[in-house]
Design a protein around this motif. Structure first.
Motif, mmCIF file in Angstrom:
data_model
loop_
_atom_site.group_PDB
_atom_site.id
_atom_site.type_symbol
_atom_site.label_atom_id
_atom_site.label_comp_id
_atom_site.label_asym_id
_atom_site.label_seq_id
_atom_site.Cartn_x
_atom_site.Cartn_y
_atom_site.Cartn_z
ATOM 1 N N ILE A 117 0.868 -1.185 0.000
ATOM 2 C CA ILE A 117 0.000 0.000 0.000
ATOM 3 C C ILE A 117 0.902 1.232 0.000
ATOM 4 C CG2 ILE A 117 -1.746 1.308 1.244
ATOM 5 C CD1 ILE A 117 -2.802 -1.302 0.069
ATOM 6 N N PHE A 118 0.628 2.166 -0.937
ATOM 7 C CA PHE A 118 1.517 3.306 -1.134
ATOM 8 C C PHE A 118 0.753 4.629 -1.082
ATOM 9 C CE2 PHE A 118 2.769 -0.358 -3.685
ATOM 10 C CZ PHE A 118 4.026 -0.632 -3.168
ATOM 11 N N VAL A 119 1.469 5.690 -0.720
ATOM 12 C CA VAL A 119 0.923 7.036 -0.887
ATOM 13 C C VAL A 119 0.976 7.344 -2.378
ATOM 14 C CG1 VAL A 119 1.254 9.488 -0.430
ATOM 15 C CG2 VAL A 119 1.636 7.820 1.401
ATOM 16 N N VAL A 120 -0.185 7.590 -2.984
ATOM 17 C CA VAL A 120 -0.254 7.804 -4.425
ATOM 18 C C VAL A 120 -0.601 9.240 -4.804
ATOM 19 C CG1 VAL A 120 -0.805 5.388 -4.888
ATOM 20 C CG2 VAL A 120 -2.674 7.035 -4.561
ATOM 21 N N ASP A 121 -1.103 10.025 -3.835
ATOM 22 C CA ASP A 121 -1.437 11.409 -4.131
ATOM 23 C C ASP A 121 -1.658 12.161 -2.824
ATOM 24 O OD1 ASP A 121 -1.867 13.606 -5.710
ATOM 25 O OD2 ASP A 121 -3.834 12.999 -6.450
ATOM 26 N N THR A 122 -1.620 13.471 -2.909
ATOM 27 C CA THR A 122 -2.020 14.350 -1.810
ATOM 28 C C THR A 122 -2.763 15.533 -2.419
ATOM 29 O OG1 THR A 122 0.050 15.609 -1.882
ATOM 30 C CG2 THR A 122 -0.046 13.751 -0.342
ATOM 31 N N PHE A 123 -3.568 16.203 -1.609
ATOM 32 C CA PHE A 123 -4.227 17.412 -2.088
ATOM 33 C C PHE A 123 -4.527 18.334 -0.910
ATOM 34 C CE2 PHE A 123 -7.587 14.357 -1.208
ATOM 35 C CZ PHE A 123 -8.646 15.089 -0.669
ATOM 36 N N VAL A 124 -4.757 19.599 -1.230
ATOM 37 C CA VAL A 124 -5.058 20.617 -0.213
ATOM 38 C C VAL A 124 -6.530 20.977 -0.310
ATOM 39 C CG1 VAL A 124 -4.587 22.959 0.583
ATOM 40 C CG2 VAL A 124 -2.716 21.552 -0.319
ATOM 41 N N PHE A 125 -7.221 20.923 0.830
ATOM 42 C CA PHE A 125 -8.634 21.285 0.888
ATOM 43 C C PHE A 125 -8.968 21.582 2.353
ATOM 44 C CE2 PHE A 125 -13.270 20.555 0.753
ATOM 45 C CZ PHE A 125 -13.584 21.332 -0.371
ATOM 46 N N PRO A 126 -9.827 22.556 2.622
ATOM 47 C CA PRO A 126 -10.100 22.917 4.014
ATOM 48 C C PRO A 126 -11.017 21.935 4.735
ATOM 49 C CG PRO A 126 -11.431 24.258 2.563
ATOM 50 C CD PRO A 126 -10.497 23.471 1.673
ATOM 51 N N THR A 127 -10.933 21.976 6.044
ATOM 52 C CA THR A 127 -11.894 21.267 6.877
ATOM 53 C C THR A 127 -13.261 21.935 6.748
ATOM 54 O OG1 THR A 127 -11.569 22.705 8.792
ATOM 55 C CG2 THR A 127 -10.080 20.816 8.573
ATOM 56 N N LYS A 128 -14.265 21.324 7.287
ATOM 57 C CA LYS A 128 -15.535 22.016 7.462
ATOM 58 C C LYS A 128 -15.346 23.068 8.560
ATOM 59 C CE LYS A 128 -19.337 19.489 7.247
ATOM 60 N NZ LYS A 128 -20.345 18.432 7.510
ATOM 61 N N HIS A 129 -16.344 23.922 8.737
ATOM 62 C CA HIS A 129 -16.273 25.002 9.726
ATOM 63 C C HIS A 129 -16.222 24.406 11.131
ATOM 64 C CE1 HIS A 129 -17.634 29.360 10.621
ATOM 65 N NE2 HIS A 129 -17.059 28.850 11.695
ATOM 66 N N LEU A 153 -16.105 28.900 20.925
ATOM 67 C CA LEU A 153 -14.951 29.289 20.112
ATOM 68 C C LEU A 153 -15.254 28.997 18.650
ATOM 69 C CD1 LEU A 153 -11.979 30.238 19.888
ATOM 70 C CD2 LEU A 153 -11.312 27.819 20.149
ATOM 71 N N ASP A 154 -15.111 30.017 17.818
ATOM 72 C CA ASP A 154 -15.321 29.877 16.378
ATOM 73 C C ASP A 154 -13.955 29.739 15.707
ATOM 74 O OD1 ASP A 154 -16.017 30.015 13.726
ATOM 75 O OD2 ASP A 154 -17.360 31.714 13.937
ATOM 76 N N ILE A 155 -13.632 28.555 15.228
ATOM 77 C CA ILE A 155 -12.323 28.273 14.638
ATOM 78 C C ILE A 155 -12.332 28.517 13.130
ATOM 79 C CG2 ILE A 155 -10.561 26.493 14.270
ATOM 80 C CD1 ILE A 155 -11.664 25.189 16.899
ATOM 81 N N GLY A 156 -13.404 28.112 12.475
ATOM 82 C CA GLY A 156 -13.528 28.314 11.038
ATOM 83 C C GLY A 156 -13.029 27.124 10.226
ATOM 84 N N GLU A 157 -12.915 27.329 8.916
ATOM 85 C CA GLU A 157 -12.377 26.311 8.019
ATOM 86 C C GLU A 157 -10.853 26.426 8.005
ATOM 87 O OE1 GLU A 157 -14.076 26.370 4.142
ATOM 88 O OE2 GLU A 157 -16.121 26.022 4.859
#
Length: 204
Positions: free
Chosen positions: A81-93, A165-169
């Motif tokens: 099993i290998f790391v085949v990709d990564t991507f950037v995307f925010p969490t939910k709020h 506490l409001d942290i946000g995305e």
């Protein structure tokens, strides 16, 4: 995502239940990759998800890089099993909520990957929870006084929960695991020379 045309059926395994940051990120990632025909398997234990991946030839596993088990999932079956990709995307709020009837919260339900957002010494008891939707469910049930979860839950239960506490995305990275090794000696990534240039280029 390598390994076949966009219309071939794939199975993607990620953290559940429904409503997690993982589920949202996976759906947007597959849309970005042009993958329409897929099955989504939601798990609450990444080790179990890894075993499902091993038994699923055209399968992938997606895990947030902030998850404390990333190294274990990356390393356990390192020859298959290998790391085949990564991507950037925010969490939910993200938000920290407490039950309204509790003036001084003493217990906190929290996903281990989100412990860095708050000072844990504020609570006498800290309970590890598998995912943020479960935090919201158990907070409403009264299993603990406070919980770090999603904004949608305070919006839906304003009479029962208060916003502390409001942290946000939060922009974060996601790790995609698969069966076919991709790395062949050269960096895999998106050319981003503007990141290392003038500040005005970054802002643009």
């Amino acid at each position: 995502m390598d390994g076949g045309p966009a219309d071939s059926h794939v199975t993607v395994i990620t953290l559940g239940p429904e409503g997690t940051c993982h589920e949202r990120a996976v759906k947007r990632y597959l849309e970005f990759q042009g993958v329409e025909n897929y099955g989504l398997v939601l798990i609450t234990d990444f080790h179990k998800g890894l075993e499902i991946l091993r038994d699923t030839p055209n399968g992938f596993l997606v895990q947030c890089s902030a998850h404390p088990l990333v190294h274990e999932i990356t390393e356990k079956y390192w020859t298959e099993i290998f790391v085949v990709d990564t991507f950037v995307f925010p969490t939910k709020h993200l938000v920290l909520l407490s039950r309204r009837e509790v003036e001084s919260p003493r217990s906190l339900g929290i996903v281990p990957a989100t412990k860095g957002y708050v000072d844990l010494s504020r609570w006498e008891k800290v309970i590890d929870v598998a995912s943020k939707p479960i935090v919201a469910e158990e907070l409403l049930e009264g299993r603990y006084d406070s919980g770090l979860t999603h904004m949608e839950h305070v919006e839906g239960h304003a009479e029962e929960l208060r916003l502390d506490l409001d942290i946000g995305e939060i922009d974060t990275t996601w790790v995609v695991y698969g069966h076919q090794k991709r790395f062949k000696g050269e960096v895999i990534g998106i050319p981003s020379a503007e990141l290392f240039g003038a500040r005005s280029a970054i802002a643009a």
